[in-house]
Design an enzyme around this catalytic site. Structure first.
Site, PDB file in Angstrom:
ATOM      1  N   LYS A 150       0.838  -1.203   0.000  1.00 37.52           N
ATOM      2  CA  LYS A 150       0.000   0.000   0.000  1.00 37.52           C
ATOM      3  C   LYS A 150       0.878   1.259   0.000  1.00 37.52           C
ATOM      4  O   LYS A 150       0.843   2.088   0.916  1.00 37.52           O
ATOM      5  CB  LYS A 150      -0.935  -0.004   1.209  1.00 37.52           C
ATOM      6  CG  LYS A 150      -1.931  -1.161   1.215  1.00 37.52           C
ATOM      7  CD  LYS A 150      -2.867  -1.119   0.018  1.00 37.52           C
ATOM      8  CE  LYS A 150      -2.585  -2.146  -1.039  1.00 37.52           C
ATOM      9  NZ  LYS A 150      -3.479  -2.094  -2.195  1.00 37.52           N
ATOM     10  N   ASP A 208      -7.792   0.091  -5.645  1.00 31.66           N
ATOM     11  CA  ASP A 208      -6.573   0.769  -6.059  1.00 31.66           C
ATOM     12  C   ASP A 208      -6.862   1.874  -7.075  1.00 31.66           C
ATOM     13  O   ASP A 208      -6.384   3.007  -6.934  1.00 31.66           O
ATOM     14  CB  ASP A 208      -5.590  -0.236  -6.653  1.00 31.66           C
ATOM     15  CG  ASP A 208      -4.241   0.383  -6.974  1.00 31.66           C
ATOM     16  OD1 ASP A 208      -3.468   0.621  -6.029  1.00 31.66           O
ATOM     17  OD2 ASP A 208      -3.970   0.637  -8.163  1.00 31.66           O
ATOM     18  N   GLU A 212      -6.239   5.823  -6.132  1.00 32.04           N
ATOM     19  CA  GLU A 212      -5.253   6.697  -6.761  1.00 32.04           C
ATOM     20  C   GLU A 212      -5.905   7.834  -7.537  1.00 32.04           C
ATOM     21  O   GLU A 212      -5.332   8.929  -7.644  1.00 32.04           O
ATOM     22  CB  GLU A 212      -4.312   5.889  -7.650  1.00 32.04           C
ATOM     23  CG  GLU A 212      -4.958   5.199  -8.832  1.00 32.04           C
ATOM     24  CD  GLU A 212      -4.081   4.124  -9.450  1.00 32.04           C
ATOM     25  OE1 GLU A 212      -3.081   3.750  -8.809  1.00 32.04           O
ATOM     26  OE2 GLU A 212      -4.399   3.658 -10.557  1.00 32.04           O
TER      27      GLU A 212
END
Length: 348
Positions: A150, A208, A212
């Protein structure tokens, strides 16, 4: 696995106490781990494995900047550093740490070397989850799993060198040998994970890509720019606007949040800041939650994957990307940040 209570929800996690480095070394003692790709995640994971006495080699295209970096980091051509196909042939566990676009380009080369009993490792579930778009369909005779730190490979390495760790998720997509889980956990510990929490390839990708584009980079960058521009338009100097927007957050508050939590920050700031933050927190949540739901839906539908694949397939993508990045770099906002960082005492 240990069962931990996360805010009232019980989850299974794997800690270093349960799955020690010694155990990881035993699991991997007869393996040759081939790290394919030496870009974002490759250096940190490969060097940490090497320092933890795992038999590791690197596969990278010769003549690239990443090949040069691998040589500079101590990997020796013909001994521990090879062209991609040769590294894939030698490895028993292939750690596919190429970019998502690079994985698509190299897949046919890698697939030829995935013989019975080998393992295919990822740190992102993109290629497999969106296989109808990427063409990455692993053969049935191998183990397929992921360990996803992470954070960046740079952070993984720097924390490792401090004796600390970066938390990682893990997932098993295919268990052909009966050893996929222990292989995944062994690699997770050996690359320097703080602890490992279980997920799936799909959930790793969905969280993810959302993260992001959201809080980790896209949203925070957008909020930074918005507040900076508001302060500048209202007559504040670049230095004041930047310090109030970025510097105080990153240098003072976030380290405290990382150590103690946002709940602690709310309880330990001035009463003026406390009252204002409590009053405005809900407004920001109401304003942004619909955007984040729109983002998640875009990820879930595969639209975000299509955008990435289509963009990377254009011959002038790198040129256009560089132009976009250069515009950010040359903006008043981040040029101010450059000067502010130079004025920090530890930067002089």
């Amino acid at each position: 696995m240990a069962t931990i209570n996360f805010g009232g929800v019980l989850e299974n996690v794997v800690t270093r106490e349960e799955f020690s480095l010694h155990k990881a070394q035993e699991v991997l003692k007869n393996e040759t781990v081939a790290v394919i790709g030496y870009g974002v995640q490759g250096p940190g994971q490969a060097l940490n494995l090497k320092d933890n006495s795992i038999n590791v080699i690197v596969g990278q295209r010769k003549g690239t900047a990443s090949w040069g970096k691998a040589v500079a980091d101590g990997w020796v051509e013909g001994v521990t550093l090879f062209e991609v196909e040769e590294a894939c042939q030698k490895g028993t566990i292939l750690m596919n740490l190429l970019s998502d676009a690079g994985q698509m380009q190299a897949w046919n080369t890698m697939k030829k070397q995935l013989t019975d009993g080998k393992a295919l490792y990822f740190s992102h579930g993109f290629g497999v989850t969106f296989n109808e778009k990427t063409g990455i369909v692993p053969p049935k005779n191998i183990d397929v799993f992921l360990v996803a730190p992470k954070g960046s490979g740079t952070s993984l390495r720097s924390l490792f060198l401090k004796g600390q760790g970066l938390n990682s998720s893990f997932a098993v997509y295919q268990d052909a040998t009966g050893r996929a889980t222990e292989r995944a956990l062994a690699l997770g510990i050996a690359i320097g994970s703080g602890y490992l929490f279980e997920t799936t390839f799909q959930k790793e990708v969905y969280s993810d890509l959302t993260g992001e584009r959201g809080v980790l980079m896209g949203a925070i960058a957008g909020i930074f720019e918005a507040q900076y521009h508001v302060l500048r338009e209202r007559g504040h100097s670049p230095s004041e606007a930047f310090n109030e927007t970025v510097e105080e957050l990153t240098q003072s508050l976030m380290p405290l949040v990382a150590e103690n939590g946002m709940d602690w920050m709310f309880a330990n700031c001035s009463t003026t800041a406390q009252r204002g933050a409590l009053d405005w927190k809900g407004k920001f949540r109401i304003a942004t939650e619909p955007v984040l739901n729109e983002l998640y839906d875009s990820v879930l539908s595969g639209k975000e994957a299509e955008i990435v694949i289509e963009a990377n397939s254009k011959p002038d993508y790198r040129e256009k990307l560089q132009k976009e990045l250069q515009e950010i770099h040359e903006s008043e906002f981040w040029q101010t940040g450059l000067q502010v960082r130079k004025l920090r005492p530890n930067q002089q």
